[in-house]
Design a protein around this motif. Structure first.
Motif, PDB file in Angstrom:
ATOM      1  N   LEU A 245      -0.338   3.886   2.792  1.00 24.08           N
ATOM      2  CA  LEU A 245      -0.863   2.698   2.128  1.00 24.08           C
ATOM      3  C   LEU A 245      -0.016   2.327   0.915  1.00 24.08           C
ATOM      4  CD1 LEU A 245      -4.667   3.463   2.429  1.00 24.08           C
ATOM      5  CD2 LEU A 245      -3.260   2.013   3.895  1.00 24.08           C
ATOM      6  N   SER A 246       0.646   3.329   0.349  1.00 22.11           N
ATOM      7  CA  SER A 246       1.518   2.991  -0.779  1.00 22.11           C
ATOM      8  C   SER A 246       2.972   2.892  -0.328  1.00 22.11           C
ATOM      9  CB  SER A 246       1.363   4.007  -1.910  1.00 22.11           C
ATOM     10  OG  SER A 246       1.540   5.299  -1.422  1.00 22.11           O
ATOM     11  N   ASN A 247       3.188   2.786   0.972  1.00 23.35           N
ATOM     12  CA  ASN A 247       4.555   2.621   1.479  1.00 23.35           C
ATOM     13  C   ASN A 247       4.911   1.138   1.504  1.00 23.35           C
ATOM     14  OD1 ASN A 247       6.952   2.490   2.845  1.00 23.35           O
ATOM     15  ND2 ASN A 247       6.409   4.062   4.329  1.00 23.35           N
ATOM     16  N   PHE A 248       5.407   0.655   0.386  1.00 28.31           N
ATOM     17  CA  PHE A 248       5.704  -0.773   0.304  1.00 28.31           C
ATOM     18  C   PHE A 248       6.782  -1.181   1.306  1.00 28.31           C
ATOM     19  CE2 PHE A 248       7.767  -4.546  -1.541  1.00 28.31           C
ATOM     20  CZ  PHE A 248       6.686  -5.396  -1.412  1.00 28.31           C
ATOM     21  N   SER A 249       7.694  -0.254   1.620  1.00 27.21           N
ATOM     22  CA  SER A 249       8.747  -0.572   2.588  1.00 27.21           C
ATOM     23  C   SER A 249       8.143  -0.982   3.923  1.00 27.21           C
ATOM     24  CB  SER A 249       9.665   0.637   2.782  1.00 27.21           C
ATOM     25  OG  SER A 249      10.133   1.102   1.548  1.00 27.21           O
ATOM     26  N   ALA A 250       7.092  -0.280   4.335  1.00 26.94           N
ATOM     27  CA  ALA A 250       6.444  -0.598   5.607  1.00 26.94           C
ATOM     28  C   ALA A 250       5.704  -1.934   5.520  1.00 26.94           C
ATOM     29  CB  ALA A 250       5.484   0.517   5.995  1.00 26.94           C
ATOM     30  N   TRP A 251       5.004  -2.151   4.433  1.00 28.17           N
ATOM     31  CA  TRP A 251       4.311  -3.442   4.237  1.00 28.17           C
ATOM     32  C   TRP A 251       5.322  -4.591   4.239  1.00 28.17           C
ATOM     33  CZ3 TRP A 251      -0.748  -3.624   4.778  1.00 28.17           C
ATOM     34  CH2 TRP A 251      -1.575  -2.563   4.348  1.00 28.17           C
ATOM     35  N   HIS A 252       6.430  -4.374   3.541  1.00 23.51           N
ATOM     36  CA  HIS A 252       7.451  -5.410   3.464  1.00 23.51           C
ATOM     37  C   HIS A 252       7.967  -5.766   4.857  1.00 23.51           C
ATOM     38  CE1 HIS A 252      11.128  -7.560   2.345  1.00 23.51           C
ATOM     39  NE2 HIS A 252      11.692  -6.832   3.285  1.00 23.51           N
ATOM     40  N   ARG A 253       8.293  -4.725   5.620  1.00 19.83           N
ATOM     41  CA  ARG A 253       8.837  -4.954   6.968  1.00 19.83           C
ATOM     42  C   ARG A 253       7.825  -5.738   7.805  1.00 19.83           C
ATOM     43  NH1 ARG A 253      12.574  -5.406  10.646  1.00 19.83           N
ATOM     44  NH2 ARG A 253      12.523  -4.122  12.513  1.00 19.83           N
ATOM     45  N   ARG A 254       6.572  -5.373   7.657  1.00 21.05           N
ATOM     46  CA  ARG A 254       5.495  -6.054   8.365  1.00 21.05           C
ATOM     47  C   ARG A 254       5.502  -7.548   8.037  1.00 21.05           C
ATOM     48  NH1 ARG A 254       1.110  -3.647  10.742  1.00 21.05           N
ATOM     49  NH2 ARG A 254      -0.800  -4.870  10.824  1.00 21.05           N
ATOM     50  N   SER A 255       5.660  -7.850   6.739  1.00 20.09           N
ATOM     51  CA  SER A 255       5.631  -9.254   6.321  1.00 20.09           C
ATOM     52  C   SER A 255       6.752 -10.049   6.986  1.00 20.09           C
ATOM     53  CB  SER A 255       5.736  -9.364   4.793  1.00 20.09           C
ATOM     54  OG  SER A 255       7.075  -9.193   4.362  1.00 20.09           O
ATOM     55  N   LYS A 256       7.871  -9.382   7.234  1.00 21.28           N
ATOM     56  CA  LYS A 256       9.009 -10.078   7.838  1.00 21.28           C
ATOM     57  C   LYS A 256       8.857 -10.230   9.347  1.00 21.28           C
ATOM     58  CE  LYS A 256      11.430 -10.568   4.063  1.00 21.28           C
ATOM     59  NZ  LYS A 256      11.745 -11.885   3.498  1.00 21.28           N
ATOM     60  N   LEU A 257       8.077  -9.354   9.973  1.00 20.00           N
ATOM     61  CA  LEU A 257       7.945  -9.397  11.428  1.00 20.00           C
ATOM     62  C   LEU A 257       6.888 -10.396  11.900  1.00 20.00           C
ATOM     63  CD1 LEU A 257       8.063  -5.544  12.136  1.00 20.00           C
ATOM     64  CD2 LEU A 257       9.775  -7.210  12.905  1.00 20.00           C
ATOM     65  N   ILE A 258       5.884 -10.611  11.067  1.00 23.17           N
ATOM     66  CA  ILE A 258       4.716 -11.379  11.511  1.00 23.17           C
ATOM     67  C   ILE A 258       5.039 -12.784  12.060  1.00 23.17           C
ATOM     68  CG2 ILE A 258       2.636 -12.537  10.635  1.00 23.17           C
ATOM     69  CD1 ILE A 258       2.008  -9.956   9.123  1.00 23.17           C
TER      70      ILE A 258
ATOM     71  N   PRO B 246       8.323  -0.514  -5.976  1.00 27.90           N
ATOM     72  CA  PRO B 246       6.935  -0.094  -6.171  1.00 27.90           C
ATOM     73  C   PRO B 246       6.715   1.375  -5.800  1.00 27.90           C
ATOM     74  CG  PRO B 246       6.990  -2.225  -5.107  1.00 27.90           C
ATOM     75  CD  PRO B 246       8.413  -1.741  -5.161  1.00 27.90           C
ATOM     76  N   GLU B 247       5.984   2.043  -6.651  1.00 31.24           N
ATOM     77  CA  GLU B 247       5.550   3.413  -6.420  1.00 31.24           C
ATOM     78  C   GLU B 247       6.687   4.403  -6.170  1.00 31.24           C
ATOM     79  OE1 GLU B 247       1.448   3.405  -4.633  1.00 31.24           O
ATOM     80  OE2 GLU B 247       2.086   1.376  -4.152  1.00 31.24           O
ATOM     81  N   LYS B 248       7.764   4.215  -6.909  1.00 33.49           N
ATOM     82  CA  LYS B 248       8.853   5.188  -6.933  1.00 33.49           C
ATOM     83  C   LYS B 248       8.890   5.776  -8.341  1.00 33.49           C
ATOM     84  CE  LYS B 248      11.950   5.366  -4.133  1.00 33.49           C
ATOM     85  NZ  LYS B 248      12.189   6.329  -3.046  1.00 33.49           N
ATOM     86  N   GLN B 249       9.692   6.843  -8.482  1.00 32.70           N
ATOM     87  CA  GLN B 249       9.777   7.500  -9.789  1.00 32.70           C
ATOM     88  C   GLN B 249      10.621   6.701 -10.782  1.00 32.70           C
ATOM     89  OE1 GLN B 249      11.074  11.573  -8.928  1.00 32.70           O
ATOM     90  NE2 GLN B 249       9.722  12.183 -10.588  1.00 32.70           N
ATOM     91  N   GLU B 250      10.283   6.814 -12.054  1.00 36.97           N
ATOM     92  CA  GLU B 250      11.068   6.142 -13.088  1.00 36.97           C
ATOM     93  C   GLU B 250      12.425   6.827 -13.255  1.00 36.97           C
ATOM     94  OE1 GLU B 250       8.551   8.080 -13.462  1.00 36.97           O
ATOM     95  OE2 GLU B 250       8.505   9.169 -15.357  1.00 36.97           O
ATOM     96  N   ASP B 251      13.386   6.095 -13.821  1.00 41.61           N
ATOM     97  CA  ASP B 251      14.754   6.597 -13.903  1.00 41.61           C
ATOM     98  C   ASP B 251      15.487   5.760 -14.963  1.00 41.61           C
ATOM     99  OD1 ASP B 251      17.529   6.936 -13.507  1.00 41.61           O
ATOM    100  OD2 ASP B 251      17.299   7.206 -11.354  1.00 41.61           O
TER     101      ASP B 251
END
Ligand SMILES: [Zn+2]
Lengths: 407, 325
Positions: A245-258, B246-251
């Motif tokens: 749920l906090s995998n923004f990469s997956a959410w992002h990809r989803r937004s591009k596929l829809i 989003p939701e990655k570590q600071e650097d």
């Protein structure tokens, strides 16, 4: 880049004379390897032996981009052309490969000297295939090289040069081999990138590579067809996976596929409306079930869904045939849902942030000023935001200016 | 210049001292980088030597010590990295690449040495022209984007490095800037950010590069400031540092990519500058000099440059002013 996340003990460790000596020996060995490669390249010895020297060096230091380039030249000017004289290098003319003028390298007897090659998939190497004899050795070289890269990629998953080199290698296959055979290579890449994303589900090299592999597999030259459905399925799987749920990469990809997904499904208006509702349900349930309830990835996806309604011109849409009245109604409904969400989640800044934003958006869509009640609501929400999220006080203050102005 | 990490360790002293900027140790740390040839790490990072020199020199300029590295040797080293095609490699014998070519031009611009380039530079036409021609040869005429080198990898970072170097050389007119801008716009996402290519996830490093390129092209009007500002401001985490996505570590390096991006859209006040300053200071080794990515990690010149640059952007006392465009 340099060193990320490398912890070091608080006190400097003094090393023994033996350790220091060992380091000097290692430096000498490294430099010797470098010198031998350079000398061989200067003499245009594009041989398997030199390729193995580069393998040795790259295992020590995969960031050494020049050596990856050396390896490319070894293949193009040496091993590829020698292993299969009927394969026309002119097929590679669209690539940016530099042109070599002289070739005096010794001919490697067989690419099988590369060793390490695992048993080939029988279905991909049909012995009846007329191309087999011609392409076999180039295929051997490429396969062996892909094998060689894999453990290094596992060890250094964020090294740009590795991903680039791998892609280049597969493009060489595109240019030099039968599409049926090349397709098999690309299909194996889906497995590889899947593994890489299991190891690190946010690796943006991995996601980028996945996009490229998919577009190759979809391409006409590889007799491909759309992979939107399985790819969309993949994002669903990732979102429901661990920390998904906090995998923004997956959410992002989803937004591009829809948008493509709905197009290919020939979705009618009712289906599309239903789809949008399902996506809102998915993301809102994600907001509720996330162990860290106020994680931002879901909220950015929520922003995407709202954007399809509020900024439908020039942006991705899910429901293109919605009337303006329909869109306005939908945004109004979302505002009610957001207000309900506050119940029990009064400390969730994301809800207030969304309330302020979409209250303003609604007025803009209706081409009117904010009414007094909305203005007061927004002011109150901003007070909460300033309390809950002090890091971004400057932003809340800026937003506050909008509501303090008289209409 | 070595990019070897260590020997310093960030944040090893008690709090009050951490909140000071250890200027002298940082200067000494950067000066010492080239004298560590007895370490394997020095040799393993040769592919970053020219960038390392740029990062070290930038930090020294911001620390008010621009002369801390010998100018003649610097020029000599930079020119020794140039190839016959006009491009620069990371070190002598390393292949030419846009990233290092940009570093070379940035260094020569910083120490005001274009006259030496004009005199001794290689490439078609020599001097500035030779470098400019190398860069323009890497533009994709169809899409407007740039490849990193002859092997064709494309990435929005390369648009920035190309335009930045050409702008320093006053040669922007030799490439198709409009088409490059169109390409950047095609990389914009619904959150206002930009990725490495169209359809790629927003990433702070790419956002910096895209804004930098748009700024050089004088096309900041194309940016969705409110959305991007929101996304960028959400990069700040509780510890005060900034992350890249989003939701990655600071650097510490993101202190620069994010904060300078916020500056370019005039929204730096949307994050807590004081907390960020404290986070960056905690990442320094106040004794041996240098900055790390996070408190307690090994220092290196890359994070030293961006740590100091981040502080300068936040107008930390004792540092030179920074122009984040
Ligand atoms: Zn970093």
């Amino acid at each position: 880049m340099a060193s990320h996340g490398v912890a070091r003990p608080a006190t400097t460790i003094l090393r023994s004379a033996e350790e220091l000596q060992a380091e000097q020996a290692e430096i000498r060995e490294y430099q010797d390897l470098e010198n031998r490669i350079q000398a061989n390249i200067a003499a245009r010895n594009y041989t398997v032996e030199v390729l193995e020297l580069t393998s040795k060096l790259l295992k020590k230091n995969p960031e050494y981009y020049t050596i990856w380039n050396v390896r490319r030249r070894l293949l193009i000017y040496g091993l590829f052309s020698k292993s299969s004289d009927s394969s026309s290098p002119s097929k590679g003319s669209q690539s940016t490969s530099p042109i070599v003028t002289t070739q005096t390298s010794s001919i490697p007897s067989s690419a099988s000297a590369l060793g390490t090659l695992k048993a080939l998939d029988a279905t991909q190497l049909d012995p009846e295939s007329p191309n087999h004899g011609k392409n076999g050795t180039i295929l051997d070289i490429i396969r062996a090289d892909l094998e060689f890269l894999f453990p290094i990629m596992i060890k250094y998953p964020k090294c740009y040069w590795l991903w680039n080199y791998r892609l280049w290698l597969l493009q060489q296959a595109n240019e030099r081999l039968d599409p049926g055979i090349t397709r098999g290579l690309w299909e194996r890449e889906m497995i590889l990138v899947g593994k890489m994303l299991v190891k690190d589900s946010r690796n943006f090299h991995g996601w980028g590579y996945r996009r490229k592999v998919v577009s190759e597999l979809e391409s006409e030259k590889l007799h491909g067809r759309s992979m939107v459905e399985p790819e969309f399925e993949y994002t669903t799987k990732m979102i429901h996976g661990q920390n998904g749920l906090s995998n923004f990469s997956a959410w992002h990809r989803r937004s591009k596929l829809i948008p493509r997904l709905l197009e290919e499904r020939n979705a009618d208006d009712a289906t599309r409306r239903h789809f949008l509702k399902d996506e809102f349900d998915l993301v809102i349930s994600a907001m509720y079930t996330d162990s860290y309830p106020y994680a931002q990835s879901a909220w950015f996806y929520y922003q995407f869904l709202m954007t399809t309604l509020t900024e439908y011109i020039g942006h991705a849409t899910i429901t293109p045939n919605f009337t303006q009245v329909g869109r306005i109604e939908y945004v109004g409904c979302q505002l009610s849902i957001l207000k309900e969400m506050l119940d029990g989640a009064e400390d969730c800044k994301w809800i207030y942030d969304a309330l302020v934003e979409y209250t303003m958006t609604l007025a803009r869509m209706e081409e009117r000023e904010l009414c007094e009640g909305e203005r007061e609501d927004c002011k109150l929400w901003l007070v909460e935001l300033s309390k809950l999220d002090v890091l971004r006080t400057g932003r809340w203050d800026d937003l506050g200016l909008i509501f303090s102005k008289s209409p | 210049m070595s990019l070897a990490s260590g020997p310093g360790v960030a944040g090893s002293l008690s709090l009050p001292e951490e909140l000071q900027l250890a200027i002298e140790p940082h200067v000494k740390y950067i000066q010492s980088l080239d004298s560590r040839r007895d370490e394997l790490e020095y040799w393993l990072t040769e592919h970053l030597r020219l960038n390392g020199l740029y990062w070290g020199l930038t930090a020294l300029h911001l620390l008010g010590r621009p002369d801390a590295l010998p100018r003649d040797q610097t020029i000599q080293f930079v020119l020794s990295c140039q190839h016959e095609n006009g491009g620069f490699g990371a070190a002598p014998g390393h292949d030419a690449h846009l990233l290092y070519t940009c570093s070379a031009i940035q260094i020569l611009a910083m120490i005001d040495a274009f006259d030496v380039l004009d005199e001794k530079g290689k490439g078609e036409g020599g001097g500035r022209e030779g470098v400019g021609k190398y860069i323009s040869s890497l533009q994709n005429q169809t899409t407007g984007t740039f490849a990193g080198d002859e092997w064709g990898e494309e990435d929005t970072r390369f648009i920035y490095t190309a335009l930045n170097a050409l702008s320093l050389l006053s040669m922007l007119d030799i490439v198709n800037v409009d088409r490059a801008v169109e390409y950047i716009i095609s990389c914009e996402n619904f959150d206002g950010g930009y990725g490495v290519s169209p359809a790629a996830e927003s990433h702070s490093g790419q956002i910096f590069a895209c804004l930098g390129a748009l700024s050089i092209a004088n096309r900041m009007d194309t940016v969705n400031v409110d959305k991007l500002g929101r996304w960028l401001s959400e990069r700040q985490v509780e510890a005060g540092g900034l992350n890249g996505r989003p939701e990655k570590q600071e650097d510490v390096c993101y202190s620069w990519w994010v904060a300078s991006s916020l500056t370019m859209i005039h929204k730096l006040h949307w994050i807590d500058g004081k907390k960020l300053t404290n986070f960056i200071l905690k990442c320094q080794d106040p004794k041996e000099g240098g900055f790390a990515d996070r408190p307690g990690d090994m220092v290196d010149v890359f994070h030293t440059c961006f740590g100091v640059a981040g502080l300068a952007l936040l107008e930390f006392p004792g540092l030179e002013e920074i122009d984040a465009r």
